[in-house]
Motif scaffolding. Structure first.
Motif, mmCIF file in Angstrom:
data_model
loop_
_atom_site.group_PDB
_atom_site.id
_atom_site.type_symbol
_atom_site.label_atom_id
_atom_site.label_comp_id
_atom_site.label_asym_id
_atom_site.label_seq_id
_atom_site.Cartn_x
_atom_site.Cartn_y
_atom_site.Cartn_z
ATOM 1 N N ALA A 1 5.411 7.856 5.106
ATOM 2 C CA ALA A 1 5.950 6.475 4.898
ATOM 3 C C ALA A 1 7.261 6.275 4.679
ATOM 4 O O ALA A 1 7.970 5.516 4.840
ATOM 5 N N TRP A 2 7.587 7.281 3.646
ATOM 6 C CA TRP A 2 9.126 7.384 3.234
ATOM 7 C C TRP A 2 10.057 8.705 3.697
ATOM 8 O O TRP A 2 11.023 8.858 3.378
ATOM 9 N N ALA A 3 9.389 9.015 4.963
ATOM 10 C CA ALA A 3 10.221 10.348 5.599
ATOM 11 C C ALA A 3 11.387 9.449 6.299
ATOM 12 O O ALA A 3 11.512 8.482 6.462
ATOM 13 N N GLU A 4 12.626 10.201 6.090
ATOM 14 C CA GLU A 4 13.974 9.644 6.308
ATOM 15 C C GLU A 4 13.928 8.824 7.538
ATOM 16 O O GLU A 4 14.698 7.870 8.024
ATOM 17 N N HIS A 5 13.358 9.533 8.799
ATOM 18 C CA HIS A 5 13.427 8.770 9.921
ATOM 19 C C HIS A 5 12.670 7.594 10.151
ATOM 20 O O HIS A 5 12.831 6.547 10.750
ATOM 21 N N ALA A 6 11.288 7.533 9.455
ATOM 22 C CA ALA A 6 10.487 6.501 9.432
ATOM 23 C C ALA A 6 11.260 5.262 8.776
ATOM 24 O O ALA A 6 11.235 4.049 9.132
ATOM 25 N N VAL A 7 12.020 5.699 7.571
ATOM 26 C CA VAL A 7 12.741 4.511 6.940
ATOM 27 C C VAL A 7 13.924 3.983 7.800
ATOM 28 O O VAL A 7 13.883 2.707 7.840
ATOM 29 N N ALA A 8 14.526 4.665 8.326
ATOM 30 C CA ALA A 8 15.555 4.386 9.268
ATOM 31 C C ALA A 8 15.304 3.414 10.485
ATOM 32 O O ALA A 8 15.835 2.204 10.760
ATOM 33 N N LEU A 9 14.139 3.807 11.146
ATOM 34 C CA LEU A 9 13.462 2.997 12.119
ATOM 35 C C LEU A 9 12.640 1.596 11.634
ATOM 36 O O LEU A 9 12.686 0.781 12.387
ATOM 37 N N ARG A 10 12.104 1.746 10.478
ATOM 38 C CA ARG A 10 11.386 0.700 10.014
ATOM 39 C C ARG A 10 12.501 -0.458 9.464
ATOM 40 O O ARG A 10 12.130 -1.504 9.659
ATOM 41 N N ALA A 11 13.601 -0.211 8.969
ATOM 42 C CA ALA A 11 14.438 -1.042 8.283
ATOM 43 C C ALA A 11 14.778 -2.266 9.356
ATOM 44 O O ALA A 11 14.972 -3.399 8.726
ATOM 45 N N PRO A 12 15.198 -2.139 10.494
ATOM 46 C CA PRO A 12 15.607 -3.229 11.325
ATOM 47 C C PRO A 12 14.507 -4.042 11.635
ATOM 48 O O PRO A 12 14.655 -5.110 11.923
ATOM 49 N N VAL A 13 13.383 -3.478 11.564
ATOM 50 C CA VAL A 13 12.179 -4.434 12.115
ATOM 51 C C VAL A 13 11.934 -5.132 10.755
ATOM 52 O O VAL A 13 11.580 -6.490 11.107
ATOM 53 N N LEU A 14 12.080 -4.825 9.578
ATOM 54 C CA LEU A 14 12.015 -5.783 8.329
ATOM 55 C C LEU A 14 13.166 -6.612 8.437
ATOM 56 O O LEU A 14 12.965 -7.799 8.177
ATOM 57 N N VAL A 15 14.539 -6.340 8.711
ATOM 58 C CA VAL A 15 15.480 -7.280 9.101
ATOM 59 C C VAL A 15 15.076 -8.175 10.090
ATOM 60 O O VAL A 15 15.477 -9.456 9.840
ATOM 61 N N CYS A 16 14.561 -7.875 11.222
ATOM 62 C CA CYS A 16 13.982 -8.709 12.295
ATOM 63 C C CYS A 16 12.997 -9.758 11.669
ATOM 64 O O CYS A 16 13.269 -10.965 11.967
ATOM 65 N N GLU B 1 0.690 -1.159 -0.173
ATOM 66 C CA GLU B 1 -0.021 -0.031 0.030
ATOM 67 C C GLU B 1 0.866 1.089 -0.208
ATOM 68 O O GLU B 1 0.195 2.299 -0.256
ATOM 69 N N ASN B 2 2.074 1.085 0.185
ATOM 70 C CA ASN B 2 3.130 2.395 0.363
ATOM 71 C C ASN B 2 4.123 2.309 -0.710
ATOM 72 O O ASN B 2 5.254 2.422 -0.315
ATOM 73 N N PRO B 3 3.957 2.334 -2.043
ATOM 74 C CA PRO B 3 5.081 2.291 -2.809
ATOM 75 C C PRO B 3 5.894 3.703 -2.801
ATOM 76 O O PRO B 3 4.991 4.694 -2.764
ATOM 77 N N ARG B 4 7.037 3.623 -3.052
ATOM 78 C CA ARG B 4 7.698 4.885 -2.791
ATOM 79 C C ARG B 4 7.401 5.736 -4.127
ATOM 80 O O ARG B 4 7.545 5.233 -5.147
ATOM 81 N N GLY B 5 7.126 7.111 -3.665
ATOM 82 C CA GLY B 5 6.477 7.943 -4.931
ATOM 83 C C GLY B 5 5.257 7.682 -5.491
ATOM 84 O O GLY B 5 4.791 8.215 -6.175
ATOM 85 N N GLY B 6 4.534 6.817 -4.680
ATOM 86 C CA GLY B 6 2.947 6.441 -5.143
ATOM 87 C C GLY B 6 2.108 7.489 -4.798
ATOM 88 O O GLY B 6 2.209 8.338 -3.956
ATOM 89 N N THR B 7 1.055 7.758 -5.551
ATOM 90 C CA THR B 7 0.000 8.672 -5.424
ATOM 91 C C THR B 7 -0.889 8.271 -4.081
ATOM 92 O O THR B 7 -1.254 7.089 -4.001
ATOM 93 N N GLY B 8 -1.169 9.090 -3.169
ATOM 94 C CA GLY B 8 -2.061 9.186 -2.149
ATOM 95 C C GLY B 8 -1.160 8.455 -0.832
ATOM 96 O O GLY B 8 -1.892 8.263 0.078
ATOM 97 N N VAL B 9 0.090 8.230 -0.883
ATOM 98 C CA VAL B 9 0.862 7.753 0.005
ATOM 99 C C VAL B 9 1.250 8.523 0.931
ATOM 100 O O VAL B 9 1.457 9.554 0.888
ATOM 101 N N SER B 10 0.987 8.379 2.428
ATOM 102 C CA SER B 10 1.306 9.269 3.442
ATOM 103 C C SER B 10 2.687 9.783 3.175
ATOM 104 O O SER B 10 3.633 8.963 2.976
#
Length: 500
Positions: A82-97, A70-79
């Motif tokens: 979703a791809w704010a730099e801090h959100a990306v930084a904190l989300r990546a370790p979750v996906l690694v886990c 639901e959150n493609p980077r650069g997608g229309t209507g995406v919050s």
């Protein structure tokens, strides 16, 4: 599991099984950021690891896959979060886990995309806590995908950033002790990740992290809470070991003093100077806080939130702090303040500070006396200019009485007095501070008369201090005995004999 989320101290929100990723029911920036970090999904992965219950892993997997779809980077209507730099930084370790247990193409492709974003130099926040989180995210993503170039880039950036962010004395340039605690904790995560990746812990990172503990320890009030300087409330401090010094001047812009360590009734004060405001700092230069007799007396505006409101903006301005405001000049944000001189003795400390934040030289002289406790402040500007000093008292202290030049405040039977010269024109107004995130408390704010020079004396534990003057020598008569000091500046007009 049921889609009930609670973030940032706000009420629980029901997001359901299929989350609306554009939702922000509280209209709160921190809530929206937390939704997109997916750290709450990481909690499901940890629950699976502890219990072995497959339903937890399935739920985490479904949520992560739904977010990615639901959150493609650069997608229309995406919050935008979703791809704010801090959100990306904190989300990546979750996906690694999650990828420890879920070996799928969609998850691996998303990790690769996160790594590309984290490695992008145009998006990197060098010397910032966000940048540290970006480095942690890039490091663990690179390790998961077997890309040593990302791991090595992350480590190089960490070393360079920590030396920019934390000076040799341990002061964090983000200008808020609360962020010192956060960066210390995240540096611990970073060092552990570096070690687990097979790289030796960088000695320079370890040294700067250790130095940071001294800054946080001295910024801890006798009640065990951080002094609320910059974007940070009076939160519980981690209790780092201290160096034993009861007064410490940090060249990065802080004076912290106390009468004793490990004594909740110790007097305590802070004074701000140094580089102009940046990052999480406030326009609080020349500002002071003061505790005595086990009580908070002079307090700062504190930290309310990251919302873009008039009140939040006000908490960062000079008027929200215990500072002299030049009423005949225009404020120039980001101005540096000099510590002109200091004299530190066991029972008494004095400091002189100056800047040109209003286009003229603004000078503050501070004396802190211990046993009897009191604080003396003299503010001045050149002839032809005028200032008003502002004093914000702890919410527990209510105005008991007022007369020419004297305001007495109390909590129960305990009293504290503020005396000022000149006497005519003093005002007491209701104010507002934020003792904790998203909270406000009413306070009493005392505004001095408008003058070229103002003398303020704060006397804890006293409802009727007397003051006498002989030339430039002032004596304050307190229940604990007289306190005599020499002013560095001549007082204009009448003397203080009539006060008290």
């Amino acid at each position: 599991m049921e889609g009930h989320l609670r973030f940032s101290g706000l009420p629980v929100v029901e997001v359901g099984r299929d989350v609306d990723w554009t939702a922000n029911p509280h209209g709160n920036r921190s809530w929206a950021l937390n939704l997109h970090t997916l750290r709450w999904i990481g909690g499901l992965a940890r629950a699976y690891e502890r219990s072995g219950e497959p339903a937890y892993l399935r739920r985490a997997c479904d949520l992560a896959r739904h977010w990615i779809r639901e959150n493609p980077r650069g997608g229309t209507g995406v919050s935008p979060w979703a791809w704010a730099e801090h959100a990306v930084a904190l989300r990546a370790p979750v996906l690694v886990c999650l990828s420890e247990h879920v070996r799928t193409r969609w998850l691996r492709d998303s990790l690769a995309e996160h790594g590309d974003v984290l490695a992008d130099p145009k998006l990197y926040r060098v010397g910032h806590n966000h940048g540290l989180d970006q480095d942690i995210g890039l490091l663990v993503t690179g390790c998961r995908l077997g890309l040593a170039r990302w791991r090595d880039l992350a480590v190089r950036r960490m070393i360079a950033s920590v030396e920019l962010a934390i000076d040799a004395q341990g002061v964090l340039h983000e200008q808020a002790p609360r962020y010192g605690v956060y960066v210390h904790r995240r540096l611990g995560v970073a060092l552990r990740a570096i070690e687990e990746s097979g790289v030796e812990r960088p000695a320079r990172m370890v040294a700067h992290r250790n130095a940071l503990e001294a800054y946080v320890a001295h910024a801890t009030q006798p009640d065990g809470r951080l002094v609320p300087i910059g974007d940070g409330p009076a939160a519980l401090a981690p209790g780092f070991a201290h160096d034993g010094l009861v007064v410490r001047v940090f060249d990065g812009g802080y004076v912290f003093g106390r009468t004793a360590w490990d004594d909740p009734r110790s007097a305590y004060y802070s004074i701000r100077f140094g580089p102009g405001r940046r990052l999480h700092g406030h326009e609080d230069h020349l500002g002071v806080t003061y505790n005595a007799h086990g009580r908070r007396i002079l307090v700062e505006a504190g930290f309310h939130s990251y919302e873009k409101t008039g009140y939040v903006e006000w908490t960062r301005m000079p008027e929200a702090h215990n500072v002299p405001v030049v009423v005949t000049g225009d404020f120039r944000p980001g101005t540096a303040t000099r510590l002109v001189s200091s004299a530190i003795e066991p029972k008494r400390q004095t400091y002189e500070l100056a800047d040109d934040a209003y286009g003229v030289t603004r000078t503050r002289w501070v004396l802190v006396n211990h046993g009897p406790d009191l604080m003396v402040v003299h503010d001045s500007v050149p002839a032809g200019s005028a200032l008003r000093s502002r004093w914000h008292f702890d919410p527990a202290l209510k105005v008991v009485s007022r007369r020419d030049g004297v305001v007495v405040l109390g909590d129960g039977e305990w009293r504290v007095s503020l005396l000022q010269f000149p006497r005519a024109g003093q005002a007491v107004r209701p104010g507002l501070i934020s003792p904790a995130q998203l909270r406000t408390d009413e306070i009493a704010t005392v505004l001095s008369p408008e003058a070229v020079g103002v003398l303020t004396v704060i006397v804890p534990g006293c409802a009727d201090p007397g003051v006498t003057v002989s030339g430039s020598t002032v004596t304050v008569h307190t229940p604990g005995g007289p306190v005599t000091f020499d002013l560095p500046y001549a007082l204009p007009g009448k003397d203080l004999t009539a006060i008290g």
